[in-house]
Write a protein that holds these residues in place. Structure first.
Motif, PDB file in Angstrom:
ATOM      1  N   GLY A  26       0.905  -1.341  -0.158  1.00 11.75           N
ATOM      2  CA  GLY A  26      -0.362   0.447   0.070  1.00 11.75           C
ATOM      3  C   GLY A  26       0.588   0.628  -0.268  1.00 11.75           C
ATOM      4  N   PRO A  27       1.801   1.977   1.031  1.00 11.46           N
ATOM      5  CA  PRO A  27       2.514   2.547   0.912  1.00 11.46           C
ATOM      6  C   PRO A  27       3.324   2.446  -0.345  1.00 11.46           C
ATOM      7  CG  PRO A  27       2.460   1.582   2.429  1.00 11.46           C
ATOM      8  CD  PRO A  27       2.265   0.987   2.257  1.00 11.46           C
ATOM      9  N   TRP A  28       4.229   1.876  -1.252  1.00 10.18           N
ATOM     10  CA  TRP A  28       4.943   1.847  -1.821  1.00 10.18           C
ATOM     11  C   TRP A  28       3.624   2.288  -3.398  1.00 10.18           C
ATOM     12  CZ3 TRP A  28       9.174   3.210  -3.683  1.00 10.18           C
ATOM     13  CH2 TRP A  28       9.971   2.374  -5.092  1.00 10.18           C
ATOM     14  N   GLY A  29       2.776   2.068  -3.626  1.00  9.30           N
ATOM     15  CA  GLY A  29       1.889   2.011  -3.951  1.00  9.30           C
ATOM     16  C   GLY A  29       1.238   3.653  -3.607  1.00  9.30           C
ATOM     17  N   MET A  30       1.124   4.266  -2.597  1.00  7.10           N
ATOM     18  CA  MET A  30       1.393   5.654  -2.666  1.00  7.10           C
ATOM     19  C   MET A  30       2.494   6.321  -3.052  1.00  7.10           C
ATOM     20  SD  MET A  30       0.398   7.228   0.922  1.00  7.10           S
ATOM     21  CE  MET A  30      -0.995   6.266   1.195  1.00  7.10           C
ATOM     22  N   ALA A  31       3.539   5.897  -3.041  1.00  8.34           N
ATOM     23  CA  ALA A  31       5.130   7.296  -3.696  1.00  8.34           C
ATOM     24  C   ALA A  31       4.492   6.531  -4.908  1.00  8.34           C
ATOM     25  CB  ALA A  31       5.311   6.361  -2.642  1.00  8.34           C
ATOM     26  N   LEU A  32       4.037   5.837  -6.144  1.00 10.71           N
ATOM     27  CA  LEU A  32       4.278   5.312  -6.862  1.00 10.71           C
ATOM     28  C   LEU A  32       3.171   6.569  -7.393  1.00 10.71           C
ATOM     29  CD1 LEU A  32       5.078   2.107  -7.998  1.00 10.71           C
ATOM     30  CD2 LEU A  32       6.241   3.823  -7.561  1.00 10.71           C
ATOM     31  N   ALA A  33       2.126   6.370  -7.100  1.00  6.93           N
ATOM     32  CA  ALA A  33       0.935   7.418  -7.398  1.00  6.93           C
ATOM     33  C   ALA A  33       1.255   8.780  -7.013  1.00  6.93           C
ATOM     34  CB  ALA A  33      -0.101   7.544  -6.734  1.00  6.93           C
ATOM     35  N   ALA A  34       2.458   9.462  -6.035  1.00  5.18           N
ATOM     36  CA  ALA A  34       2.832  10.483  -5.934  1.00  5.18           C
ATOM     37  C   ALA A  34       3.732  10.858  -7.087  1.00  5.18           C
ATOM     38  CB  ALA A  34       3.294  10.802  -4.865  1.00  5.18           C
ATOM     39  N   PHE A  35       4.258   9.992  -7.945  1.00  7.01           N
ATOM     40  CA  PHE A  35       5.020   9.939  -8.982  1.00  7.01           C
ATOM     41  C   PHE A  35       4.224  10.500  -9.845  1.00  7.01           C
ATOM     42  CE2 PHE A  35       7.576   8.818 -12.633  1.00  7.01           C
ATOM     43  CZ  PHE A  35       8.950   9.263 -12.428  1.00  7.01           C
ATOM     44  N   GLY A  36       3.530  10.010 -10.370  1.00  5.70           N
ATOM     45  CA  GLY A  36       2.132   9.514 -11.291  1.00  5.70           C
ATOM     46  C   GLY A  36       1.846  11.692 -11.476  1.00  5.70           C
ATOM     47  N   VAL A  37       1.522  11.963 -10.264  1.00  5.60           N
ATOM     48  CA  VAL A  37       1.165  13.103  -9.413  1.00  5.60           C
ATOM     49  C   VAL A  37       2.130  14.402 -10.828  1.00  5.60           C
ATOM     50  CG1 VAL A  37       0.032  14.874  -8.058  1.00  5.60           C
ATOM     51  CG2 VAL A  37      -0.983  12.364  -8.553  1.00  5.60           C
ATOM     52  N   GLY A  38       3.582  13.912  -9.989  1.00  9.23           N
ATOM     53  CA  GLY A  38       3.821  15.400 -10.135  1.00  9.23           C
ATOM     54  C   GLY A  38       4.108  14.753 -11.990  1.00  9.23           C
ATOM     55  N   THR A  39       4.078  13.668 -12.576  1.00  7.23           N
ATOM     56  CA  THR A  39       4.465  14.010 -14.001  1.00  7.23           C
ATOM     57  C   THR A  39       3.683  15.144 -14.664  1.00  7.23           C
ATOM     58  OG1 THR A  39       3.213  12.218 -14.332  1.00  7.23           O
ATOM     59  CG2 THR A  39       5.815  11.708 -13.963  1.00  7.23           C
ATOM     60  N   LEU A  40       2.390  14.665 -14.118  1.00  7.33           N
ATOM     61  CA  LEU A  40       0.978  15.686 -14.477  1.00  7.33           C
ATOM     62  C   LEU A  40       1.377  17.321 -13.970  1.00  7.33           C
ATOM     63  CD1 LEU A  40      -1.881  13.859 -13.788  1.00  7.33           C
ATOM     64  CD2 LEU A  40      -0.892  13.928 -15.414  1.00  7.33           C
ATOM     65  N   GLY A  41       2.375  17.396 -12.658  1.00  4.98           N
ATOM     66  CA  GLY A  41       2.365  18.595 -12.164  1.00  4.98           C
ATOM     67  C   GLY A  41       3.847  19.304 -13.628  1.00  4.98           C
ATOM     68  N   GLY A  42       4.469  18.583 -14.021  1.00  8.48           N
ATOM     69  CA  GLY A  42       5.284  18.720 -14.245  1.00  8.48           C
ATOM     70  C   GLY A  42       5.476  19.669 -16.127  1.00  8.48           C
ATOM     71  N   ALA A  43       4.603  17.951 -16.013  1.00 14.03           N
ATOM     72  CA  ALA A  43       3.798  19.019 -18.003  1.00 14.03           C
ATOM     73  C   ALA A  43       3.137  20.299 -17.705  1.00 14.03           C
ATOM     74  CB  ALA A  43       2.896  17.761 -18.113  1.00 14.03           C
ATOM     75  N   LEU A  44       2.422  20.099 -17.241  1.00 13.11           N
ATOM     76  CA  LEU A  44       1.386  21.646 -17.014  1.00 13.11           C
ATOM     77  C   LEU A  44       2.078  22.913 -16.512  1.00 13.11           C
ATOM     78  CD1 LEU A  44      -1.010  22.624 -16.956  1.00 13.11           C
ATOM     79  CD2 LEU A  44      -1.325  22.771 -14.292  1.00 13.11           C
ATOM     80  N   LEU A  45       3.290  22.428 -15.321  1.00 15.44           N
ATOM     81  CA  LEU A  45       4.538  23.776 -15.619  1.00 15.44           C
ATOM     82  C   LEU A  45       5.155  23.567 -17.254  1.00 15.44           C
ATOM     83  CD1 LEU A  45       6.160  24.943 -13.983  1.00 15.44           C
ATOM     84  CD2 LEU A  45       7.577  23.459 -13.742  1.00 15.44           C
ATOM     85  N   MET A  46       5.635  23.036 -17.541  1.00 15.09           N
ATOM     86  CA  MET A  46       6.395  23.491 -18.813  1.00 15.09           C
ATOM     87  C   MET A  46       5.375  24.279 -20.378  1.00 15.09           C
ATOM     88  SD  MET A  46       9.111  22.413 -18.305  1.00 15.09           S
ATOM     89  CE  MET A  46       9.963  21.755 -20.188  1.00 15.09           C
ATOM     90  N   THR A  47       4.038  23.456 -19.685  1.00 15.17           N
ATOM     91  CA  THR A  47       3.185  24.692 -20.912  1.00 15.17           C
ATOM     92  C   THR A  47       3.063  25.873 -20.410  1.00 15.17           C
ATOM     93  OG1 THR A  47       1.757  24.726 -19.817  1.00 15.17           O
ATOM     94  CG2 THR A  47       1.461  22.938 -20.747  1.00 15.17           C
ATOM     95  N   ARG A  48       3.458  26.511 -19.375  1.00 20.35           N
ATOM     96  CA  ARG A  48       4.103  28.419 -19.858  1.00 20.35           C
ATOM     97  C   ARG A  48       5.363  28.282 -19.528  1.00 20.35           C
ATOM     98  NH1 ARG A  48      -1.070  30.099 -19.880  1.00 20.35           N
ATOM     99  NH2 ARG A  48      -2.954  29.076 -18.869  1.00 20.35           N
ATOM    100  N   TRP A  49       6.132  27.450 -18.940  1.00 19.59           N
ATOM    101  CA  TRP A  49       7.981  27.970 -18.862  1.00 19.59           C
ATOM    102  C   TRP A  49       8.551  27.406 -20.033  1.00 19.59           C
ATOM    103  CZ3 TRP A  49      11.963  25.437 -15.720  1.00 19.59           C
ATOM    104  CH2 TRP A  49      12.928  25.500 -15.697  1.00 19.59           C
ATOM    105  N   GLN A  50       8.940  28.144 -20.458  1.00 22.40           N
ATOM    106  CA  GLN A  50       9.832  28.059 -21.605  1.00 22.40           C
ATOM    107  C   GLN A  50      11.685  28.554 -21.382  1.00 22.40           C
ATOM    108  OE1 GLN A  50       8.116  29.435 -25.272  1.00 22.40           O
ATOM    109  NE2 GLN A  50       6.473  27.623 -25.404  1.00 22.40           N
ATOM    110  N   PRO A  51      11.985  27.276 -20.361  1.00 17.97           N
ATOM    111  CA  PRO A  51      13.282  28.136 -20.563  1.00 17.97           C
ATOM    112  C   PRO A  51      14.369  28.104 -21.470  1.00 17.97           C
ATOM    113  CG  PRO A  51      13.467  25.732 -20.257  1.00 17.97           C
ATOM    114  CD  PRO A  51      11.952  26.394 -20.374  1.00 17.97           C
TER     115      PRO A  51
END
Length: 432
Positions: A264-289
């Motif tokens: 269960g805890p490992w699944g929660m950690a992997l789910a957090a990683f998945g949410v992070g990938t969504l957040g990172g992609a959303l960030l890159m729709t706005r940020w163009q270094p």
């Protein structure tokens, strides 16, 4: 006078850069990821349900990975020689048939290990031909300064589908069994292949007669090896992917079982990683270094933190926070990397270069996962995890010594106007 209805239609109309090909590719990738990520779980449970053990699950997983490594370079050359959408549709058809046969075996009862390995290997072969063609097709489907945003939105859709597919697949396996989840995956490949058949390639320049497959591979290697930033980052990721993969696929579940309270805890950690990938992609729709590779490479350093967190180990909340951060970071790198390839690589070389990229990145992963157990026995689990973290930091620091990694700059319209020949080269067959 503009009516409210006309204004609404104008606002609702998709952006200029989101053309027909980009829309079809995004929709098809979303469909396949919904099916595939549930099917990966279903395949493991199908092996266990048939009486197999953890070693058998590993053999079936290896049967998927090995053809991917063996056929990637050939797949890249084929995708630059034939119309890419035909390669993609053919690969989807192979995946559909292999997964359908796998589903029938499981639903009929008592599938044999060799049968599951063979069908999984066929699926991996399909991916080896599909991935370079798909990446080349995607990068040639967008143009201009919005390419980075387009790639970010594409990746956000794909990751969202992956998270949803894994969650839905897990629920369906519990409710109706793994065989039906494999059947759903086969249907998803059929739908995605049908969507990709409608890709528009009418403006693609016909391929000039040339050498054979080996000649294409040599040309791709010349293009790949002539760019220090390209081969340096791929060499970096051959290590990063290997050690991160070993940490997360081998050590993570063991740490979770022994010190964090189970799956269960490992699944929660992997789910957090998945949410992070969504957040990172959303960030890159706005940020163009401006220095896109420098920004992306700096964001590889956080990929060392999950291994370090498992070595401590951090409590579940801390581990989830670290996985969230690493998910954001890998997406910043991923979008920056795709943008660099789109900007710098000639259109007719995209699939071959992508194949060398894929091959270099995954080639060491089977070896690393195979050596994870012996390393734990020899050095200890925590020491092995600290070693994984250290390797990520060392190879990422090393690649920053390559000048082109630090200095490769996003081109603006003004710069592009000053270099019409480069623009003309990238514009050829933009809808390929």
């Amino acid at each position: 006078m503009t009516t409210p209805a006309a204004a609404f239609r104008r606002r609702a109309r998709r952006p200029d850069w989101a053309g027909r090909n980009y829309t079809l590719l995004t929709a098809a990738a979303t469909v396949t990821n919904l099916g595939t990520h549930g099917a990966l779980i279903a395949a493991a449970f199908a092996v266990l349900q048939s009486g197999g053990d953890g070693g058998d699950v590993g053999l079936v997983a290896a049967a998927r990975t090995l053809p991917l490594v063996l056929f990637l370079l050939i797949g890249g050359a084929v995708a630059d020689r034939l119309p890419r959408h035909r390669v993609m549709v053919a690969a989807n058809a192979l995946n559909c048939l292999s997964q359908a046969a796998f589903a029938v075996l499981v639903l009929a009862g008592d599938p044999q290990l060799w049968q599951m390995m063979l069908l999984t290997a066929l699926c991996g072969t399909g991916h080896a031909f599909f991935n370079p063609a798909a990446e080349g097709m995607l990068m040639s489907s967008v143009s201009g300064e919005q390419a980075s945003r387009a790639f970010a939105l594409f990746r956000m859709a794909v990751h969202g589908a992956a998270i949803g597919g894994a969650a839905l697949g897990g629920a369906l396996i519990a409710a109706i069994g793994p065989g039906w989840v494999l059947a759903v995956d086969a249907a998803a490949f059929a739908v995605a292949g049908a969507l990709r058949a409608f890709l528009d390639v009418s403006h693609v320049r016909a391929r000039e007669p040339g050498g054979g497959l080996l000649s294409d591979l040599r040309d791709g290697w010349k293009e790949f090896s002539s760019r220090p930033w390209l081969w340096a980052v791929v060499a970096q990721f051959s290590v990063v992917v290997a050690v991160v993969g070993a940490a997360e696929s081998v050590y993570g579940p063991l740490v979770a079982r022994d010190e964090l309270g189970g799956a269960g805890p490992w699944g929660m950690a992997l789910a957090a990683f998945g949410v992070g990938t969504l957040g990172g992609a959303l960030l890159m729709t706005r940020w163009q270094p401006r220095r896109m590779l420098l920004a992306g490479t700096l964001c590889v350093f956080p990929l060392a933190t999950p291994s370090a967190a498992l070595a401590v180990p951090l409590p579940v909340a801390g581990l989830a926070a670290v996985m969230l951060l690493s998910g954001v970071a890998i997406e910043v790198f991923g979008v920056a990397w795709m943008t660099a390839l789109h900007q710098e690589i000639p259109q007719d070389m995209l699939s071959r270069v992508s194949a060398y990229d894929w091959f270099g990145s995954v080639a060491m992963l089977p070896l690393a996962t195979a050596l994870a157990g012996p390393a734990e026995s020899l050095l200890g689990r925590r020491e092995s995890l600290w070693g994984c973290a250290a390797l990520v930091i060392v190879v990422t620091a090393a690649v920053l010594y390559v000048p082109d990694v630090r200095n490769l700059t996003r081109r603006t319209k003004q710069v592009a106007a000053a270099k019409p020949s480069a623009d003309a080269e990238r514009a050829v067959g933009r809808l390929g």
